[in-house]
Design a protein around this motif. Structure first.
Motif, PDB file in Angstrom:
ATOM      1  N   HIS A 101       9.329   1.598 -28.271  1.00  0.00           N
ATOM      2  CA  HIS A 101       8.269   2.506 -28.701  1.00  0.00           C
ATOM      3  C   HIS A 101       7.626   1.897 -29.939  1.00  0.00           C
ATOM      4  CE1 HIS A 101       7.049   6.924 -29.753  1.00  0.00           C
ATOM      5  NE2 HIS A 101       6.088   6.060 -30.010  1.00  0.00           N
ATOM      6  N   ASN A 102       6.430   1.359 -29.769  1.00  0.00           N
ATOM      7  CA  ASN A 102       5.676   0.793 -30.881  1.00  0.00           C
ATOM      8  C   ASN A 102       4.410   1.609 -31.100  1.00  0.00           C
ATOM      9  OD1 ASN A 102       6.200  -2.828 -31.008  1.00  0.00           O
ATOM     10  ND2 ASN A 102       7.663  -1.166 -30.913  1.00  0.00           N
ATOM     11  N   GLU A 103       3.986   1.700 -32.336  1.00  0.00           N
ATOM     12  CA  GLU A 103       2.769   2.448 -32.631  1.00  0.00           C
ATOM     13  C   GLU A 103       1.951   1.704 -33.672  1.00  0.00           C
ATOM     14  OE1 GLU A 103       4.650   6.117 -33.649  1.00  0.00           O
ATOM     15  OE2 GLU A 103       4.697   5.662 -35.791  1.00  0.00           O
ATOM     16  N   ILE A 144       0.528  18.308 -22.347  1.00  0.00           N
ATOM     17  CA  ILE A 144      -0.568  17.591 -23.013  1.00  0.00           C
ATOM     18  C   ILE A 144      -0.671  17.939 -24.482  1.00  0.00           C
ATOM     19  CG2 ILE A 144      -1.903  17.353 -20.896  1.00  0.00           C
ATOM     20  CD1 ILE A 144      -3.654  19.668 -21.961  1.00  0.00           C
ATOM     21  N   GLY A 145      -0.111  19.076 -24.884  1.00  0.00           N
ATOM     22  CA  GLY A 145      -0.201  19.481 -26.280  1.00  0.00           C
ATOM     23  C   GLY A 145       1.079  19.273 -27.045  1.00  0.00           C
ATOM     24  N   GLY A 146       1.988  18.472 -26.514  1.00  0.00           N
ATOM     25  CA  GLY A 146       3.262  18.254 -27.193  1.00  0.00           C
ATOM     26  C   GLY A 146       3.115  17.317 -28.370  1.00  0.00           C
ATOM     27  N   GLY A 147       4.199  17.117 -29.049  1.00  0.00           N
ATOM     28  CA  GLY A 147       4.219  16.221 -30.199  1.00  0.00           C
ATOM     29  C   GLY A 147       5.560  16.334 -30.890  1.00  0.00           C
ATOM     30  N   GLY A 148       5.964  15.280 -31.588  1.00  0.00           N
ATOM     31  CA  GLY A 148       7.245  15.328 -32.292  1.00  0.00           C
ATOM     32  C   GLY A 148       8.429  15.488 -31.367  1.00  0.00           C
ATOM     33  N   GLY A 149       8.271  15.030 -30.108  1.00  0.00           N
ATOM     34  CA  GLY A 149       9.370  15.128 -29.158  1.00  0.00           C
ATOM     35  C   GLY A 149       9.351  16.392 -28.329  1.00  0.00           C
ATOM     36  N   LYS A 150       8.483  17.345 -28.681  1.00  0.00           N
ATOM     37  CA  LYS A 150       8.429  18.587 -27.919  1.00  0.00           C
ATOM     38  C   LYS A 150       7.687  18.371 -26.606  1.00  0.00           C
ATOM     39  CE  LYS A 150       6.363  21.303 -30.807  1.00  0.00           C
ATOM     40  NZ  LYS A 150       5.765  22.553 -31.296  1.00  0.00           N
ATOM     41  N   ILE A 209      -1.754  12.387 -39.323  1.00  0.00           N
ATOM     42  CA  ILE A 209      -0.885  11.452 -40.021  1.00  0.00           C
ATOM     43  C   ILE A 209       0.517  11.599 -39.436  1.00  0.00           C
ATOM     44  CG2 ILE A 209      -0.145  13.008 -41.877  1.00  0.00           C
ATOM     45  CD1 ILE A 209      -0.663  10.611 -43.794  1.00  0.00           C
ATOM     46  N   GLN A 210       1.286  10.511 -39.417  1.00  0.00           N
ATOM     47  CA  GLN A 210       2.617  10.528 -38.828  1.00  0.00           C
ATOM     48  C   GLN A 210       3.690  10.737 -39.896  1.00  0.00           C
ATOM     49  OE1 GLN A 210       2.349  10.751 -35.329  1.00  0.00           O
ATOM     50  NE2 GLN A 210       3.654   8.980 -35.033  1.00  0.00           N
ATOM     51  N   VAL A 211       4.839  11.226 -39.461  1.00  0.00           N
ATOM     52  CA  VAL A 211       5.981  11.362 -40.374  1.00  0.00           C
ATOM     53  C   VAL A 211       6.287  10.019 -41.040  1.00  0.00           C
ATOM     54  CG1 VAL A 211       8.443  11.892 -40.515  1.00  0.00           C
ATOM     55  CG2 VAL A 211       6.963  13.253 -39.029  1.00  0.00           C
ATOM     56  N   GLU A 212       6.210   8.954 -40.257  1.00  0.00           N
ATOM     57  CA  GLU A 212       6.617   7.632 -40.744  1.00  0.00           C
ATOM     58  C   GLU A 212       5.471   6.830 -41.348  1.00  0.00           C
ATOM     59  OE1 GLU A 212       6.130   7.475 -36.220  1.00  0.00           O
ATOM     60  OE2 GLU A 212       6.808   8.869 -37.753  1.00  0.00           O
ATOM     61  N   CYS A 216       9.466   2.276 -33.433  1.00  0.00           N
ATOM     62  CA  CYS A 216      10.124   3.591 -33.511  1.00  0.00           C
ATOM     63  C   CYS A 216      11.055   3.791 -32.319  1.00  0.00           C
ATOM     64  CB  CYS A 216       9.080   4.701 -33.556  1.00  0.00           C
ATOM     65  SG  CYS A 216       7.839   4.500 -34.833  1.00  0.00           S
ATOM     66  N   SER A 217      11.625   2.707 -31.815  1.00  0.00           N
ATOM     67  CA  SER A 217      12.423   2.777 -30.590  1.00  0.00           C
ATOM     68  C   SER A 217      13.738   3.512 -30.776  1.00  0.00           C
ATOM     69  CB  SER A 217      12.702   1.364 -30.067  1.00  0.00           C
ATOM     70  OG  SER A 217      11.501   0.667 -29.829  1.00  0.00           O
ATOM     71  N   LEU A 218      14.256   3.519 -31.995  1.00  0.00           N
ATOM     72  CA  LEU A 218      15.558   4.148 -32.237  1.00  0.00           C
ATOM     73  C   LEU A 218      15.353   5.648 -32.372  1.00  0.00           C
ATOM     74  CD1 LEU A 218      16.872   1.430 -34.654  1.00  0.00           C
ATOM     75  CD2 LEU A 218      17.673   1.870 -32.338  1.00  0.00           C
ATOM     76  N   GLN A 219      15.553   6.342 -31.263  1.00  0.00           N
ATOM     77  CA  GLN A 219      15.285   7.770 -31.215  1.00  0.00           C
ATOM     78  C   GLN A 219      16.234   8.444 -30.238  1.00  0.00           C
ATOM     79  OE1 GLN A 219      11.547   8.256 -28.391  1.00  0.00           O
ATOM     80  NE2 GLN A 219      11.080   6.715 -29.944  1.00  0.00           N
ATOM     81  N   MET A 220      16.288   9.774 -30.342  1.00  0.00           N
ATOM     82  CA  MET A 220      17.124  10.568 -29.445  1.00  0.00           C
ATOM     83  C   MET A 220      16.498  11.947 -29.326  1.00  0.00           C
ATOM     84  SD  MET A 220      21.206  11.293 -29.717  1.00  0.00           S
ATOM     85  CE  MET A 220      22.106  12.207 -28.472  1.00  0.00           C
ATOM     86  N   HIS A 221      16.597  12.534 -28.142  1.00  0.00           N
ATOM     87  CA  HIS A 221      15.933  13.811 -27.872  1.00  0.00           C
ATOM     88  C   HIS A 221      14.438  13.690 -28.156  1.00  0.00           C
ATOM     89  CE1 HIS A 221      19.955  15.332 -27.632  1.00  0.00           C
ATOM     90  NE2 HIS A 221      20.162  15.327 -28.920  1.00  0.00           N
ATOM     91  N   GLU A 222      13.865  12.496 -27.920  1.00  0.00           N
ATOM     92  CA  GLU A 222      12.455  12.221 -28.184  1.00  0.00           C
ATOM     93  C   GLU A 222      12.125  12.350 -29.678  1.00  0.00           C
ATOM     94  OE1 GLU A 222      10.858  11.018 -25.720  1.00  0.00           O
ATOM     95  OE2 GLU A 222      12.277  11.593 -24.167  1.00  0.00           O
ATOM     96  N   GLN A 223      13.134  12.349 -30.537  1.00  0.00           N
ATOM     97  CA  GLN A 223      12.935  12.434 -31.979  1.00  0.00           C
ATOM     98  C   GLN A 223      13.297  11.089 -32.593  1.00  0.00           C
ATOM     99  OE1 GLN A 223      12.035  15.174 -33.992  1.00  0.00           O
ATOM    100  NE2 GLN A 223      11.626  16.473 -32.225  1.00  0.00           N
ATOM    101  N   LYS A 224      12.374  10.545 -33.399  1.00  0.00           N
ATOM    102  CA  LYS A 224      12.606   9.253 -34.012  1.00  0.00           C
ATOM    103  C   LYS A 224      13.659   9.359 -35.107  1.00  0.00           C
ATOM    104  CE  LYS A 224       7.755   8.304 -33.123  1.00  0.00           C
ATOM    105  NZ  LYS A 224       6.410   8.266 -33.728  1.00  0.00           N
TER     106      LYS A 224
END
Length: 966
Positions: free
Chosen positions: A336-338, A270-276, A441-444, A356-364
């Protein structure tokens, strides 16, 4: 009234003064923020951006936090922003940003707050890293009388934790992904299954719970369990063990597999983020319509290990930590849309979407703007072109976007959003599901800034307004003025924005930490490069300063953004930026070539395509097959064989030609010699880098066809050769290093040929693309009007000479044909067809090794697959994976390596016996790529391949290619 001026960092021609205090409007001046005194406690590009924006707003009393881990663990990784912020009194140091345990995290929170108080800061900005979404951190800031520049603690509680956000979404009628959000409550109920037993537990542990909840007999037992759990977290005690919760997760996952056959399940801390803190399990059941109980049990058995992995990644393994994990159906064909949100606690506005669909390892990896205006414009273009399937697909996207924006605003109001946040969804064709809210705020975020600005208007005078184009600025305004700010109007700026994340990875997109950047080309005009200040020169010498890419945090080096009138325009500009960019160093790996190839893949297919989150891995596998095939070819050998072919052809076919023709044809052999490097240099570059080859094949896919096993050109190959040099950034430049561009004599030959064909086109009044008409004319024996017979024969022989040898480039097309490259494509309805074989895990693993061969190793050892932190056990207190003398099987876990926040379990590539463990030190020891870890005895003896045999195979394969082009 503050005036709007487009602002892009790294462009000296454009600068924006954001100081509202200088406005001619008294109303606008009342929103000045120059008295704000923020402490910036994030790192990376967002720290540099905040520094720039604050200075432009007139905020002079700001400081930054630095982790000593940057420069101690990774020398030379010190924040490059210090070249700009030279006042040491405004630079504050901590051991690291968050601490390695709950106790250290709490200590760090108090330390940061004390730093703020001791140095006169009244607010804290956490950007998109570390504790930006930490409810406890934000609550402590508020209790200390400071302002958090971001969503308040109530919003963090209701929206920041994934389980609470999902419950809130259900309450306000927002569509959610099927799954379970209270596995911890169910774990507790397994131990204390009745209301009476729960109440007895609360009494025995002396938990502080609202008496009204304890007395409410209508309260569902699961909600009572949740209330007891939250009280236990506050007290810092555990009411269940990780093992007990993992067992419950395993049961729930098995039920999900039964209820949703053929699908996989996603676990999310529940506290993840950025693919973690995310894992997907059930690959063995994918597409299995009727799995057996045994198959389900085997797939669910992965859950306990994955639970521990996700909790380790988000550092939620301590006593009293909330260890809840979401169990969700993994929507397979998903995008993956935001939606970007902004609110002040009373109003909430959506600022369009980002794909943001183009990602790998849950990283955009690559993000693109999605707006109602942009989709409407594309619909009209598709209608005008008669593309009915594309129109239908775009209209569906527009409807989904409108629903997501409406739901996001409703959700934002429900949680009292008073800053910037992101409403994340997964989209499955014409449906969408709420996934989570990032209360930061998001990276993108700059993708959104490129397509919308915010117009704040005086409620009493519609002609009195000011424009805000930065979300960082908007967050500062909201933090300083809160509910005084009226709801803004979003104003369209550019038609589309795109962002590519330049990461420290290898060709397979695996993290590659520790490299040294020694040179980075300057940004192009219009390029937006958010690079943390790495490109800031030495203030004394003006020279580029080397920079060590740290591996302690994440793999991002920079964010590369472009904007355009529409999506294609922004992609074309991004391709130009990536093409011209040069970044070099020692042991440096980046995904620059991957991005360049990928962007050109879309330009060659359709930029409005709808790739899913499953796109990148099979795409990489496809690129791996290109590399595997390219490795079998020898372009220099091919060129020499082609020369022999032409010598024989000339000798046989032109024996009876006129003397003037014979004289010209005698020169062809010499011309071919001169073409050697002209042809083979770009070919070798493309065959060497499959990412570049992928993009080249995509944009050239309509330039040839195969007739009866022979390659036929549909455009002038000399023009394609010129474009290839441009594509590889090898066009003639007298100032450039000779090794990087076309050589002088090759350029002279190329330009001479291009001038020849340009003159002929002018003579025959033909367009540049009318290759067939020109070729057909040149194929006629009879001289056309305006040419004598002798002149015409000279023209024809010159044509033969200029095109002689260009067939060699056709080998590149055959690489695409022989790997079925174009079967991976965008359909008329914008869906991406991925050939099924590219989803084979074994093929994916093999192609990853083709893209990046494993580090050199001896037959009796196993070496580190990459640099990072080594762990010999799954979690503290658990047995080590291996010990000396034990036998291991192929696929068995040997160790874990942490690279840039991600924990990677490394499995044995073969079976054998551990003779000796070579790694010294405790878990967390830093290792380098190729470092020996274990001495082993393999079960099977390795047989080395004879390099002479490999060369024979290459020449044989190359000869097969020549048959199709000559």
């Amino acid at each position: 009234m503050a005036q709007s001026v487009d602002y892009y960092r790294n462009n000296p021609l454009i600068h924006r003064d954001r100081r509202l205090s200088q406005s001619s409007s008294a109303w606008a001046r009342s929103f000045a923020c120059e008295d704000l005194k923020p402490l910036i406690v994030c790192r990376g590009p967002i720290r540099k951006e905040a520094m720039d924006v604050y200075e432009e707003m007139g905020i002079s009393h700001y400081g930054i936090l630095l982790s000593e881990k940057d420069s101690i663990v990774y020398p030379n990784a010190l924040a490059p922003e210090l070249r700009q912020l030279t006042d040491s009194r405004r630079v504050h140091r901590v051991p690291d940003y968050t601490g390695a345990s709950k106790e250290e995290r709490v200590e760090r929170i108090h330390q940061i707050i004390q730093i703020a108080k001791d140095n006169g800061y009244d607010s804290i900005f956490a950007g998109y890293g570390f504790m930006a979404e930490d409810e406890e951190f934000v609550g402590a800031i508020e209790k200390a009388g400071l302002t958090f520049i971001g969503p308040n603690s109530r919003t963090q509680a209701d929206a920041g934790k994934k389980d609470e956000a999902k419950r809130t979404a259900l309450e306000v009628n927002v569509s959610v992904t099927p799954g379970i959000n209270n596995v911890t409550a169910r774990t507790l109920l397994k131990k204390h299954p009745t209301r009476a037993k729960l109440l007895a537990l609360a009494d025995a542990e002396d938990l502080n719970i609202d008496p009204a909840l304890l007395k409410d007999e209508k309260l569902p037992v699961e909600e009572l369990a949740d209330a007891i759990l939250y009280a236990s977290y506050a007290k810092g005690i555990d009411l269940y063990s990780i093992e007990e919760m993992s067992a419950q997760v395993q049961l729930e996952v098995a039920d999900m597999f039964k209820n949703y056959p053929g699908s996989r399940v996603r676990l999310k801390a529940i506290g993840g983020g950025g693919g973690k803190g995310q894992r997907i399990l059930g690959a063995s059941l994918l597409m299995t319509k009727s799995p057996t109980d045994k198959q389900i049990a085997e797939a669910a058995a992965e859950a306990p290990t994955m639970v521990r992995e996700v909790l380790n990644e988000v550092k939620a393994t301590g006593v009293g930590d909330n260890k809840n994990v979401l169990i969700e159906l993994n929507i397979e064909q998903t995008r993956h849309n935001e939606i970007q949100l902004l609110g002040n606690g009373e109003w909430c506005i959506a600022l369009g979407g980002r794909d943001c669909s183009l990602q790998m390892h849950e990283q955009k990896l690559l993000e693109i703007s999605v707006t109602q205006e942009g989709l409407a414009a594309e619909i009209e273009k598709a209608k005008a072109a008669g593309l009915s399937a594309q129109v239908k697909a775009l209209e569906s996207d527009l409807k989904v976007l409108k629903r997501m924006e409406e739901e996001s605003e409703r959700f934002g109001k429900a949680v009292g959003l008073d800053s910037a946040s992101t409403f994340e969804c997964i989209v499955d064709r014409d449906r969408h599901y709420f996934m989570e809210v990032n209360t930061r705020i998001q990276v993108e975020h700059r993708v959104t800034e490129l397509v919308y600005s915010l117009k704040f208007t005086n409620p009493k005078d519609k002609n009195d307004f000011f424009i805000v184009e930065s979300l960082v600025e908007a967050m500062a305004l909201l933090a300083r003025h809160k509910k005084r700010l009226p709801r803004p109007e979003r104003i369209p700026r550019f038609g589309a924005g795109a962002e590519a994340r330049l990461n420290a990875t290898d060709a397979s997109l695996s993290p590659h930490a520790g490299g040294m950047i020694r040179y980075w080309s300057k940004p192009l005009e219009g390029e937006i490069r958010d690079d943390q200040g790495i490109c800031l020169p030495n203030p004394d010498t003006g020279m580029f300063m080397r920079y060590k890419v740290a591996g302690a945090y994440d793999s991002n080096i920079a964010l590369i953004l472009t904007k355009g009138a529409d999506r294609r325009d922004s992609y074309e500009k991004l391709a130009e930026v990536l093409c011209k960019m040069s970044i070099r160093g020692t042991d440096l790996g980046t995904n620059l070539e991957f991005h360049y190839g990928l962007v050109n893949w879309f330009l060659g297919q359709n930029v409005m395509a709808k790739p899913t989150t499953r796109f990148v891995v099979p795409y990489l596998t496809l690129v791996g097959t290109l590399k595997e095939e390219a490795n079998k070819l020898d372009p220099v050998f091919a060129f020499l064989e082609m020369k022999k072919h032409y010598a024989k052809l000339i000798g046989e076919a032109f024996a009876d030609e006129p003397e003037v023709v014979k004289a010209e044809l005698k020169n062809i052999s010499e011309v071919l010699d001169r073409k050697g490097t002209l042809l083979t240099r770009p070919m070798e570059r493309l065959l060497e880098d499959p990412h570049l080859l992928s993009g080249w094949l995509s944009i050239n896919r309509r330039n040839f066809r195969i007739d009866d096993g022979k390659l036929v050109w549909l455009r002038n190959p000399l023009v394609i050769l010129e474009e290839t040099y441009e594509y590889l950034n090898m066009s003639y430049d007298p100032q450039a290093t000779a090794a990087e561009v076309i050589w002088d004599h090759d350029n002279e030959l190329l330009q001479k040929g291009l001038r020849f064909y340009a003159a002929l086109r002018d003579k025959f009044k033909l367009d540049k693309e009318d290759y067939f008409k020109l070729n057909e004319t040149l194929g006629k024996d009879k001289a056309p009007k305006g040419f004598s017979a002798a002149e015409w024969e000279q023209v024809r022989s010159a044509h033969f000479g200029f095109e002689a040898g260009l067939e060699l480039i056709g080998m590149l097309f055959l690489v695409g044909v022989n790997t079925n490259f174009w079967d991976f494509r965008v359909e008329d309805d914008l869906e991406v067809t991925i050939p099924g074989y590219l989803n084979d895990p074994d093929l994916q693993a093999r192609m990853k090794k083709v893209l990046v061969p494993p580090p050199a190793t001896k037959a009796d050892e196993i070496v580190a697959m990459c640099g990072g932190m080594y762990y010999g056990q799954e979690a503290p207190g658990l047995p080590h994976f291996v010990h000396e003398g034990m036998h291991f099987e192929k696929g068995q876990a040997l160790y874990i390596i942490e690279v840039m926040k991600m924990f990677n379990t490394v499995r044995a590539p073969f079976s054998g016996t551990i003779d000796k463990i070579l790694i010294e030190g405790a878990d967390g020891t830093i290792v380098s790529k190729g470092q020996p870890l274990f001495k082993i005895t393999p079960d099977e003896k390795f047989v080395e391949v004879d390099p002479r045999e490999l060369e024979r195979e290459r020449r044989a394969r190359t000869s097969e290619y020549l048959k199709a082009i000559l």
